[in-house]
Structure formats: C-alpha cells, structure tokens
Design a protein around this motif. Sequence first.
Motif, PDB file in Angstrom:
ATOM      1  N   LEU A   1       0.804  -1.216   0.000  1.00 24.06           N
ATOM      2  CA  LEU A   1       0.000   0.000   0.000  1.00 24.06           C
ATOM      3  C   LEU A   1       0.841   1.272   0.000  1.00 24.06           C
ATOM      4  O   LEU A   1       0.448   2.285  -0.583  1.00 24.06           O
ATOM      5  CB  LEU A   1      -0.924   0.009   1.221  1.00 24.06           C
ATOM      6  N   LEU A   2       2.007   1.233   0.656  1.00 24.48           N
ATOM      7  CA  LEU A   2       2.791   2.449   0.869  1.00 24.48           C
ATOM      8  C   LEU A   2       4.174   2.383   0.235  1.00 24.48           C
ATOM      9  O   LEU A   2       5.092   3.064   0.695  1.00 24.48           O
ATOM     10  CB  LEU A   2       2.938   2.707   2.382  1.00 24.48           C
TER      11      LEU A   2
ATOM     12  N   PRO B   1      11.706   6.817   0.639  1.00 28.05           N
ATOM     13  CA  PRO B   1      12.814   7.601   1.203  1.00 28.05           C
ATOM     14  C   PRO B   1      13.241   7.129   2.585  1.00 28.05           C
ATOM     15  O   PRO B   1      14.416   7.214   2.940  1.00 28.05           O
ATOM     16  CB  PRO B   1      12.262   9.025   1.247  1.00 28.05           C
ATOM     17  N   PHE B   2      12.281   6.592   3.361  1.00 27.56           N
ATOM     18  CA  PHE B   2      12.616   6.124   4.695  1.00 27.56           C
ATOM     19  C   PHE B   2      13.381   4.796   4.635  1.00 27.56           C
ATOM     20  O   PHE B   2      14.283   4.557   5.442  1.00 27.56           O
ATOM     21  CB  PHE B   2      11.342   5.980   5.519  1.00 27.56           C
ATOM     22  N   VAL B   3      13.017   3.940   3.685  1.00 26.51           N
ATOM     23  CA  VAL B   3      13.768   2.693   3.497  1.00 26.51           C
ATOM     24  C   VAL B   3      15.195   2.994   3.045  1.00 26.51           C
ATOM     25  O   VAL B   3      16.167   2.416   3.542  1.00 26.51           O
ATOM     26  CB  VAL B   3      13.047   1.786   2.479  1.00 26.51           C
ATOM     27  N   LEU B   4      15.327   3.927   2.096  1.00 23.18           N
ATOM     28  CA  LEU B   4      16.660   4.318   1.640  1.00 23.18           C
ATOM     29  C   LEU B   4      17.476   4.942   2.777  1.00 23.18           C
ATOM     30  O   LEU B   4      18.664   4.639   2.954  1.00 23.18           O
ATOM     31  CB  LEU B   4      16.544   5.317   0.487  1.00 23.18           C
ATOM     32  N   GLY B   5      16.836   5.813   3.552  1.00 20.49           N
ATOM     33  CA  GLY B   5      17.540   6.429   4.662  1.00 20.49           C
ATOM     34  C   GLY B   5      17.983   5.413   5.694  1.00 20.49           C
ATOM     35  O   GLY B   5      19.115   5.484   6.202  1.00 20.49           O
TER      36      GLY B   5
ATOM     37  N   ALA C   1      18.423   9.666   6.796  1.00 18.77           N
ATOM     38  CA  ALA C   1      19.663   8.943   7.070  1.00 18.77           C
ATOM     39  C   ALA C   1      20.450   9.597   8.193  1.00 18.77           C
ATOM     40  O   ALA C   1      21.006   8.921   9.069  1.00 18.77           O
ATOM     41  CB  ALA C   1      20.511   8.860   5.800  1.00 18.77           C
ATOM     42  N   PHE C   2      20.507  10.935   8.206  1.00 19.30           N
ATOM     43  CA  PHE C   2      21.270  11.662   9.227  1.00 19.30           C
ATOM     44  C   PHE C   2      20.703  11.389  10.616  1.00 19.30           C
ATOM     45  O   PHE C   2      21.454  11.034  11.543  1.00 19.30           O
ATOM     46  CB  PHE C   2      21.231  13.166   8.922  1.00 19.30           C
TER      47      PHE C   2
ATOM     48  N   GLY D   1      10.654  -3.030  -3.078  1.00 19.48           N
ATOM     49  CA  GLY D   1      10.798  -4.459  -2.835  1.00 19.48           C
ATOM     50  C   GLY D   1      12.212  -4.955  -3.048  1.00 19.48           C
ATOM     51  O   GLY D   1      12.710  -5.793  -2.287  1.00 19.48           O
ATOM     52  N   MET D   2      12.886  -4.419  -4.064  1.00 18.80           N
ATOM     53  CA  MET D   2      14.269  -4.818  -4.304  1.00 18.80           C
ATOM     54  C   MET D   2      15.187  -4.346  -3.178  1.00 18.80           C
ATOM     55  O   MET D   2      16.171  -5.013  -2.843  1.00 18.80           O
ATOM     56  CB  MET D   2      14.741  -4.255  -5.644  1.00 18.80           C
ATOM     57  N   LEU D   3      14.865  -3.195  -2.574  1.00 16.27           N
ATOM     58  CA  LEU D   3      15.680  -2.696  -1.467  1.00 16.27           C
ATOM     59  C   LEU D   3      15.553  -3.591  -0.231  1.00 16.27           C
ATOM     60  O   LEU D   3      16.544  -3.820   0.476  1.00 16.27           O
ATOM     61  CB  LEU D   3      15.274  -1.266  -1.117  1.00 16.27           C
ATOM     62  N   VAL D   4      14.355  -4.077   0.039  1.00 16.16           N
ATOM     63  CA  VAL D   4      14.152  -4.884   1.249  1.00 16.16           C
ATOM     64  C   VAL D   4      14.356  -6.367   0.989  1.00 16.16           C
ATOM     65  O   VAL D   4      14.305  -7.167   1.926  1.00 16.16           O
ATOM     66  CB  VAL D   4      12.746  -4.653   1.832  1.00 16.16           C
ATOM     67  N   ALA D   5      14.594  -6.750  -0.273  1.00 13.62           N
ATOM     68  CA  ALA D   5      14.723  -8.177  -0.597  1.00 13.62           C
ATOM     69  C   ALA D   5      15.899  -8.818   0.123  1.00 13.62           C
ATOM     70  O   ALA D   5      15.785  -9.937   0.641  1.00 13.62           O
ATOM     71  CB  ALA D   5      14.852  -8.355  -2.115  1.00 13.62           C
ATOM     72  N   VAL D   6      17.037  -8.139   0.155  1.00 12.77           N
ATOM     73  CA  VAL D   6      18.224  -8.726   0.785  1.00 12.77           C
ATOM     74  C   VAL D   6      18.027  -8.901   2.296  1.00 12.77           C
ATOM     75  O   VAL D   6      18.284  -9.986   2.819  1.00 12.77           O
ATOM     76  CB  VAL D   6      19.471  -7.874   0.479  1.00 12.77           C
TER      77      VAL D   6
END
Length: 362
Positions: A25-26, A32-36, A162-163, A318-323
């Motif tokens: 859903l989100l 940006p929060f997953v990347l951070g 991230a900071f 999904g690719m960011l959280v896959a690992v």
Amino acid sequence: MALTQRSQVKIWSIVAVVFLALMWLLGDVILPFVLGAAIAYLLDPLADWLEARGLSRAASVSIITLVSVMIFVLSILLVIPTLAEQTTRLFATVPTLFQDLQSFLTERFPTLAESDSTIRQSLSSLGNVISSKGAAFLDGVMGSVSSLFSVVMLLVVVPVVAFYLLLDWDKLVTRVDELLPRDHAPVIRRLAGEIDRTLAGFIRGQGTVCLLLGIYYCIGLVLVGLDFGIVVGALAGLLTFIPYIGALVGGALAIGLALFQFWGEWTMIAIVAAIFFSGQFLEGNVLTPKLVGNSVGLHPVWLLLALSVFGSLFGFVGMLVAVPVAAAIGVIVRFAIEQYKHGRLYQGVSGRQPDTVDPEDQ
C-alpha cells in the motif's frame, strides 16, 4: 509467562502479513525512509569507528554526512552522465557490431553469405532487437528513476532521514531491545545477531568488493582505450555479487568489443583479457577473504529469487528490502531446522525434551 509455539507462529504470521500489506500500500511513500534506513545501517560501523577514536556521535555523523554529500555530488557531475551516455551509445552501436560480426563470419564461412542463411538472419534480427529493447529499457529505467526519486525526496528527505537515524542508531537499537519479551529476548538477540552478520557480510563486505572491482575494471579498460570501458567495468562490478558471473559476462563483453576494436592487435586484446583474469585473482585471493570471509549466508540463487519476487511484487522498494528479508528468512529457517533436529533427537532417545542439553549438542 512464555508464549506457546502456536501463539508465536500466529504473532509472527500477523507481523509478516502487516509488513507485506504496508509494502503493497505504501511502497512509494516509504521509499525515502527505506533508503535512509539502509544508508544509516551501512554507515553505522564507520560512525562507531570515529566514536572509538574520541569524536562525539554528532561530530562523527556530521563528518560522514559531509563526505557522503561530496562523493554524491562528484558522482552526479562526473560519473553518472558519462555512464549513461556510453550505455546509450552502446545500445545504438549494437546493430553495427552484429553486422561486423556477420561480415567477419561470412568471409571465413561463405555459406553464411546466402540471404536465407539462418545464422545471418538470426544475427541481423538479434542486433536490432537488442538495440530497440535496450534503448526502450534504458528510457524506462530513467523514467522510473525520475518518477520515484523526485528532486525533493532525493536531495532533502533521504539525507535527512539517514542523518537522524544514524545519529540515534544506537539509542534505537537499545530501545528495541528493551521492548523485547524477556522470556524470548536471548533467542531474538541471537537471531538478530546472525541476521546482522549475514547482512554485514553481504551488503558491506560483498558490496565493497563489487565497488572496488568495478572501479578496477573501469580504470583498466579506460586506460587500455576500450570503447564503452566504463559501462563494461560497471556491469562487471555490479554482477560480482554472483560468483564468477561478473567476470564471465564482463570479460566476454570486453573481449568481444576488443576483438572488433583491436582486431589484429593481439597484445591489446590480451591486455583486456588479463584485466579480468587479474580481477578474478584479486577477488578470490585478496578482496573476498579480507572483506567478506565466511560470514555470508546468502546463496546466490536464493538472493536472485528474493530480488525477482520482491521486485515484481513491490517494485524498487521491494528490491531494497529483498536482501534483508532473504537474510532474515534464511537465518530463521536454519534456526527452525536446528530446533526441529534437536527436538526429534531428544524424543527419539528419551521420548521427551531433556531438562539440560549437552554442550556438544549446542
């Protein structure tokens, strides 16, 4: 009071369903929060290292932020435009390369010159398909990146997230530990530690290997003067996380391009081949033992499956959280198998779970 196994399974199943529902859903909202969070996780050991040398946490994070911003700006100005331009030219040049290959083969195998030759038709159509599909794929990727990473999100939200996460990382870990149920805290800490070691070995260790090998291949091929050397080197470095695939794909592509560009100059072709052989030697004997060791518990096939499934279901997020998800599932499955084997062993010997466990069985 300790929860029963059935209750634990229900709770963790609910957690998994909620996690997948939020991803569905989100996805773009939480990107940006997953990347951070990923950036903070990667840089936390560096902040700890600076703290151990007398700097405060705030000073350590500030130094890391400034250096990271400088590297990012230099990449945007110097590396990425060149990489995109060479990739576009490579896709546009593919039909010409296949025509040259066709001419090369027909000179030595005259039967291939016939207009109805299967090989000739295949080479011609394959070159056109790669050119058109490659250009469309590149345009699609750039369009997706533009839609996912708006200027505000890329330049403001992600660095800010991230900071602050990096600044309070140790406090967050302590707070989460305080929320753990006391009866299961030791087991959860053990599993979390194994997941962290797996992620650290793969993302930090293997990621560093990929980066160093990519830089090595790019510099070597550019110094040799190979056309599209930056693209080939970057591709080889990116695929290095799959054993031997990076060197095979990058080496085959580089040697193939060298054959067209340096035909007759066998020394130059040999130098291009030597770059990839030496890269494999460095990876197997220096970089991987030093930076990764035996800490990686992610099989390449399992990793590719996770990336494919999560990428198709949840897109870039999904690719960011896959690992991390693949690492967590692998650790939990190994733990469950271990518990099952011990339980079966005890039941087979005495018919019940023993009160004490022999140290050799742990």
